[in-house]
Design an enzyme around this catalytic site. Sequence first.
Site, PDB file in Angstrom:
ATOM      1  CB  CYS A  67      -0.902  -0.042   1.233  1.00  0.00           C
ATOM      2  SG  CYS A  67      -1.761   1.493   1.610  1.00  0.00           S
ATOM      3  CB  CYS A  70       0.369   1.671   4.137  1.00  0.00           C
ATOM      4  SG  CYS A  70      -1.358   1.193   4.106  1.00  0.00           S
TER       5      CYS A  70
END
Length: 146
Positions: A67, A70
């Site tokens: 991600c 993230c």
Amino acid sequence: MSLVTTYCSQCFTRNRLPVEKADSNAKCGRCRHALFEQTPVAGRQASFDALIQSDIPVVVDFWASWCGPCLQFAPVFQEVARELEPRLRFVKLDTEQEAAIAGRYGIRSIPTLMVFQRGEILAQRSGSLPKSLFKEWLLSFTSPVK
């Protein structure tokens, strides 16, 4: 004398200590390691429930290695952990490695941030935040005493 219960960041043993001693010098009663390391702990199936039972609010970053947002948010989370622990505790939970825990909390988008205290969810929000907004959000969960 008021007591606070939290976990050791090394052995995950629950520790009770006077509120006025809940600082960066506190040591675990079992392993003698520092209770607060000013860095996020890795959330794992074996220790997650113990981690979120803390009297001190616990901020969990549900994330995954694939991600992009993230990965961009990770340094912010680390920096804020360094600044705000021991007023708050910080946990990073990889949703790929710990899918059962992510499923238990219905994590559908990442990063998702949740704040727990004594096992209860205090707040939740999805998406990364700039450091100033993240810190401002978190400070609403801290006691004005510390």
